[in-house]
Motif scaffolding. Structure first.
Motif, PDB file in Angstrom:
ATOM      1  N   THR A   1      10.229 -10.790 -21.486  1.00 24.47           N
ATOM      2  CA  THR A   1      10.733 -12.123 -21.791  1.00 24.47           C
ATOM      3  C   THR A   1      11.369 -12.782 -20.575  1.00 24.47           C
ATOM      4  N   VAL A   2      11.736 -11.994 -19.575  1.00 18.35           N
ATOM      5  CA  VAL A   2      12.359 -12.542 -18.370  1.00 18.35           C
ATOM      6  C   VAL A   2      11.310 -13.112 -17.423  1.00 18.35           C
ATOM      7  N   ALA A   3      10.092 -12.664 -17.540  1.00 11.10           N
ATOM      8  CA  ALA A   3       9.046 -12.994 -16.577  1.00 11.10           C
ATOM      9  C   ALA A   3       8.768 -14.490 -16.503  1.00 11.10           C
ATOM     10  N   ALA A   4       8.435 -14.950 -15.294  1.00 11.14           N
ATOM     11  CA  ALA A   4       7.948 -16.316 -15.139  1.00 11.14           C
ATOM     12  C   ALA A   4       6.624 -16.470 -15.881  1.00 11.14           C
ATOM     13  N   ALA A   5       5.895 -15.370 -15.994  1.00 12.00           N
ATOM     14  CA  ALA A   5       4.702 -15.276 -16.850  1.00 12.00           C
ATOM     15  C   ALA A   5       3.621 -16.284 -16.475  1.00 12.00           C
ATOM     16  N   VAL A   6       3.273 -16.277 -15.216  1.00  9.26           N
ATOM     17  CA  VAL A   6       2.190 -17.108 -14.705  1.00  9.26           C
ATOM     18  C   VAL A   6       1.085 -16.191 -14.196  1.00  9.26           C
ATOM     19  N   TRP A   7      -0.159 -16.528 -14.522  1.00  6.18           N
ATOM     20  CA  TRP A   7      -1.272 -15.696 -14.057  1.00  6.18           C
ATOM     21  C   TRP A   7      -1.325 -15.730 -12.540  1.00  6.18           C
ATOM     22  N   TYR A   8      -1.079 -14.587 -11.942  1.00  5.54           N
ATOM     23  CA  TYR A   8      -1.192 -14.430 -10.487  1.00  5.54           C
ATOM     24  C   TYR A   8      -0.948 -12.964 -10.168  1.00  5.54           C
ATOM     25  N   PRO A   9      -1.880 -12.300  -9.468  1.00  7.33           N
ATOM     26  CA  PRO A   9      -1.737 -10.862  -9.205  1.00  7.33           C
ATOM     27  C   PRO A   9      -0.742 -10.570  -8.084  1.00  7.33           C
ATOM     28  N   THR A  10       0.504 -10.915  -8.313  1.00  3.50           N
ATOM     29  CA  THR A  10       1.540 -10.779  -7.296  1.00  3.50           C
ATOM     30  C   THR A  10       1.755  -9.323  -6.890  1.00  3.50           C
ATOM     31  N   HIS A  11       1.863  -9.093  -5.587  1.00  2.00           N
ATOM     32  CA  HIS A  11       2.107  -7.762  -5.037  1.00  2.00           C
ATOM     33  C   HIS A  11       1.179  -6.710  -5.660  1.00  2.00           C
ATOM     34  N   THR A  12      -0.079  -7.091  -5.819  1.00  2.00           N
ATOM     35  CA  THR A  12      -1.086  -6.187  -6.384  1.00  2.00           C
ATOM     36  C   THR A  12      -2.181  -5.986  -5.346  1.00  2.00           C
ATOM     37  N   ASP A  13      -2.470  -4.750  -5.033  1.00  2.00           N
ATOM     38  CA  ASP A  13      -3.474  -4.460  -4.017  1.00  2.00           C
ATOM     39  C   ASP A  13      -4.882  -4.710  -4.543  1.00  2.00           C
ATOM     40  N   GLN A  14      -5.774  -5.039  -3.621  1.00  2.00           N
ATOM     41  CA  GLN A  14      -7.160  -5.266  -3.987  1.00  2.00           C
ATOM     42  C   GLN A  14      -7.770  -3.996  -4.563  1.00  2.00           C
ATOM     43  N   ASP A  15      -8.385  -4.147  -5.731  1.00  2.00           N
ATOM     44  CA  ASP A  15      -8.976  -3.003  -6.416  1.00  2.00           C
ATOM     45  C   ASP A  15      -9.983  -3.558  -7.427  1.00  2.00           C
ATOM     46  N   PRO A  16     -11.199  -3.028  -7.493  1.00  2.00           N
ATOM     47  CA  PRO A  16     -12.192  -3.579  -8.418  1.00  2.00           C
ATOM     48  C   PRO A  16     -11.735  -3.555  -9.873  1.00  2.00           C
ATOM     49  N   ARG A  17     -11.047  -2.506 -10.267  1.00  2.00           N
ATOM     50  CA  ARG A  17     -10.592  -2.410 -11.652  1.00  2.00           C
ATOM     51  C   ARG A  17      -9.529  -3.467 -11.936  1.00  2.00           C
ATOM     52  N   VAL A  18      -8.595  -3.630 -11.013  1.00  2.00           N
ATOM     53  CA  VAL A  18      -7.555  -4.644 -11.181  1.00  2.00           C
ATOM     54  C   VAL A  18      -8.163  -6.042 -11.204  1.00  2.00           C
TER      55      VAL A  18
ATOM     56  N   ALA B   1       2.844  -8.113 -12.447  1.00  2.00           N
ATOM     57  CA  ALA B   1       1.544  -8.654 -12.848  1.00  2.00           C
ATOM     58  C   ALA B   1       1.176  -8.285 -14.283  1.00  2.00           C
ATOM     59  N   GLY B   2       2.167  -7.974 -15.104  1.00  2.00           N
ATOM     60  CA  GLY B   2       1.872  -7.572 -16.480  1.00  2.00           C
ATOM     61  C   GLY B   2       1.101  -8.630 -17.250  1.00  2.00           C
ATOM     62  N   VAL B   3       1.565  -9.871 -17.213  1.00  2.00           N
ATOM     63  CA  VAL B   3       0.874 -10.950 -17.917  1.00  2.00           C
ATOM     64  C   VAL B   3      -0.503 -11.183 -17.306  1.00  2.00           C
ATOM     65  N   THR B   4      -0.620 -11.056 -16.005  1.00  2.00           N
ATOM     66  CA  THR B   4      -1.882 -11.312 -15.301  1.00  2.00           C
ATOM     67  C   THR B   4      -2.970 -10.307 -15.660  1.00  2.00           C
ATOM     68  N   LEU B   5      -2.571  -9.080 -15.964  1.00  2.00           N
ATOM     69  CA  LEU B   5      -3.542  -8.005 -16.195  1.00  2.00           C
ATOM     70  C   LEU B   5      -3.622  -7.565 -17.647  1.00  2.00           C
ATOM     71  N   ALA B   6      -2.761  -8.091 -18.515  1.00  2.00           N
ATOM     72  CA  ALA B   6      -2.532  -7.501 -19.835  1.00  2.00           C
ATOM     73  C   ALA B   6      -3.789  -7.360 -20.690  1.00  2.00           C
ATOM     74  N   TRP B   7      -4.542  -8.439 -20.871  1.00  2.00           N
ATOM     75  CA  TRP B   7      -5.666  -8.375 -21.819  1.00  2.00           C
ATOM     76  C   TRP B   7      -6.825  -7.546 -21.277  1.00  2.00           C
ATOM     77  N   GLY B   8      -7.094  -7.651 -19.982  1.00  2.00           N
ATOM     78  CA  GLY B   8      -8.136  -6.807 -19.403  1.00  2.00           C
ATOM     79  C   GLY B   8      -7.754  -5.349 -19.455  1.00  2.00           C
ATOM     80  N   CYS B   9      -6.498  -5.061 -19.150  1.00  2.00           N
ATOM     81  CA  CYS B   9      -6.005  -3.693 -19.221  1.00  2.00           C
ATOM     82  C   CYS B   9      -6.061  -3.180 -20.656  1.00  2.00           C
ATOM     83  N   ALA B  10      -5.700  -4.039 -21.612  1.00  2.00           N
ATOM     84  CA  ALA B  10      -5.708  -3.639 -23.026  1.00  2.00           C
ATOM     85  C   ALA B  10      -7.102  -3.218 -23.476  1.00  2.00           C
ATOM     86  N   ALA B  11      -8.134  -3.892 -22.980  1.00  2.00           N
ATOM     87  CA  ALA B  11      -9.495  -3.522 -23.352  1.00  2.00           C
ATOM     88  C   ALA B  11      -9.835  -2.126 -22.837  1.00  2.00           C
TER      89      ALA B  11
END
Length: 321
Positions: free
Chosen positions: A45-62, A302-312
């Motif tokens: 609930t504290v998150a700015a919650a904007v789609w953006y892979p902040t401080h996330t390294d390049q990775d095909p899965r991500v 990057a929780g909001v940014t990755l959540a639905w893809g990760c959930a799948a």
């Protein structure tokens, strides 16, 4: 003990846990979420919650998770899901522009333009934004309407969750450091300032501000000003000097904010992990025969940014797909 059968128990009620629970339910599983805190009280609930892979390294899965989440949030914005809005976004760069960032294909509409000094380029793209309080409430309602449940229960060890279901999803964020004995998990302190919205509709980010991470994200009734990214800092005590510095940087970036009244501030600990998110089946679940433990933690900011893809992917792993 449960009064109804449960196929999968998700431990953790933040954005990663609830999206995993909803996805599992969509695939036919009977799901229970065990949460130490009410979802409305999680760090999500504290998150700015904007789609953006902040401080996330390049990775095909991500990249796949980010693209799938961008698509899903865009669909939800079009459908009027509470708290989800597609916003035009401008990102200013100070480093030499060498082509689109690795995540560009995930958003699909990124365009680069020249920019005036001290900036070298301006990136324009569409980024879904999420107001987390109504969104987490919507996720919970969606789960419960489908027959799932959210129970307030603090799990002392993951093995205990197998008393509820034969499949456990560990989406405990920072607590995973202890529960999964993972020394790579660490907090990253984030500090935000909220001000009244003077009519802004475009998100703006100064990607390389030497004074600190700087972004301006408008919402319906306020604007999120950020921020800080402090690895290893594990306290949430207020810091007036930091709040003032955030506001100064953001006003310099977006002068329309100069007279916007301050409404408050938010401080939270992002659940980061050295090496990136851990999403995998545990080879030693420490449960009864036939049990399965799936880890889903370490998403940092990057929780909001990755959540639905990760959930799948979590659902694939949990259900043996």
């Amino acid at each position: 003990m449960m009064t109804a059968a449960t196929d999968v128990v998700v431990v953790g009620g933040g954005i990663v846990g609830l999206t995993a629970a909803v996805t599992l339910q969509q695939r036919g599983a009977r799901v229970t979420v065990l949460a130490a805190d009410d979802p409305a009280d999680t760090v999500s609930t504290v998150a700015a919650a904007v789609w953006y892979p902040t401080h996330t390294d390049q990775d095909p899965r991500v990249l796949r998770w980010a693209a799938e989440t961008h698509t899903e949030l865009g669909r939800q914005a079009a459908d009027g899901v509470p708290g989800v809005v597609d916003r035009p976004t401008r990102m200013l760069l100070r480093h030499p522009y060498a082509g689109p960032p690795w995540w560009a294909e995930a958003c699909g509409d990124l365009v680069a333009e020249p920019a005036r000094p001290p900036y070298t380029a301006l990136l324009r793209f569409t980024a879904p934004t999420v107001e987390m309080t109504p969104y987490l409430a919507w996720l919970r309602q969606r789960l419960e309407t489908g027959g799932g449940r959210v129970l307030r229960r603090r799990v002392r060890q993951l093995a205990d969750a197998f008393a509820t279901a034969p499949v456990v999803v560990n989406a405990t964020g920072l607590a995973a450091g202890r529960l999964a004995a993972d020394p790579a998990v660490h907090p990253v302190r984030g500090h935000l300032v909220l001000v009244a919205n003077p009519g802004l509709t475009v998100s703006v980010r100064d990607e390389d501000d030497p004074a600190g991470i700087t972004y301006v994200h408008p919402r319906r009734h306020d604007v999120v000003l950020g921020g800080t990214y402090q690895p290893g800092v594990g306290h949430t005590a207020p810091d007036p000097d930091t709040a003032a510095a955030i506001r100064r940087r953001c006003v310099a970036l977006v002068p329309e904010l100069a007279d916007a009244p301050v409404l408050g501030e938010r401080i939270g600990l992002r659940p980061a992990r050295h090496g990136g998110p851990r999403v995998e089946v545990d080879p030693d679940p420490a449960g009864p025969a036939g049990s399965r433990l799936v880890h889903a933690y370490g998403h940092g900011g990057a929780g909001v940014t990755l959540a639905w893809g990760c959930a799948a992917e979590v659902a694939d792993l949990a259900l043996g797909g």
